[in-house]
Scaffold this motif. Structure first.
Motif, short mmCIF file in Angstrom:
data_model
loop_
_atom_site.label_atom_id
_atom_site.label_comp_id
_atom_site.label_asym_id
_atom_site.label_seq_id
_atom_site.Cartn_x
_atom_site.Cartn_y
_atom_site.Cartn_z
N GLY A 11 -58.82 -2.47 18.71
CA GLY A 11 -58.59 -1.07 18.64
C GLY A 11 -57.03 -0.62 18.54
O GLY A 11 -56.67 0.49 19.18
N VAL A 12 -55.93 -1.65 18.16
CA VAL A 12 -54.84 -1.25 18.03
C VAL A 12 -54.36 -1.54 16.61
O VAL A 12 -55.08 -1.85 15.78
N HIS A 13 -53.23 -1.00 16.57
CA HIS A 13 -52.48 -0.96 15.22
C HIS A 13 -52.23 -2.42 14.78
O HIS A 13 -51.93 -3.31 15.69
N ARG A 14 -52.26 -2.78 13.44
CA ARG A 14 -51.79 -4.16 13.17
C ARG A 14 -50.63 -4.61 13.27
O ARG A 14 -50.43 -5.83 13.53
N GLY A 15 -49.71 -3.44 13.59
CA GLY A 15 -48.15 -4.02 13.55
C GLY A 15 -48.18 -4.38 15.07
O GLY A 15 -47.17 -5.03 15.37
N THR A 16 -48.97 -4.01 16.03
CA THR A 16 -48.60 -4.37 17.60
C THR A 16 -49.08 -5.73 17.49
O THR A 16 -48.65 -6.55 18.42
N ILE A 17 -50.10 -6.69 16.74
CA ILE A 17 -50.57 -7.80 17.13
C ILE A 17 -49.58 -8.91 16.87
O ILE A 17 -49.08 -9.75 17.90
#
Length: 86
Positions: A11-17
């Motif tokens: 449940g996080v933004h893909r840019g965070t990964i």
């Protein structure tokens, strides 16, 4: 797992990964093809193979093949069309 899959799962933004992966000392997979494989994909496509056929032969996604073809300066054919033999 892909970045998109991980992002959806947690449940996080893909840019965070990628940020978390790099902070933890991990490495990211490279995207696309190296110059040699890109040229091979373009040659196969120019020789009359479809994007799907090239993708199957090289074990990659058809969208990656299309990107390689365009990067090599070849215009993609209309869908479902093969070059006419002379």
């Amino acid at each position: 797992m892909s970045v998109r899959t991980i992002a959806v799962k947690y449940g996080v933004h893909r840019g965070t990964i990628p940020t978390f992966v790099l902070r933890s000392g991990g490495k990211l997979r490279s995207t696309g093809l190296n110059n040699e494989r890109r040229a091979s994909a373009a040659i196969l496509y120019r020789d009359g193979h479809t994007l799907q056929e090239v993708a199957d032969r090289l074990g990659i996604d058809p969208k990656t093949v299309r990107n390689a073809v365009v990067a090599e300066g070849i215009s993609p054919r209309p869908r479902g069309r093969r070059p006419m033999a002379i």
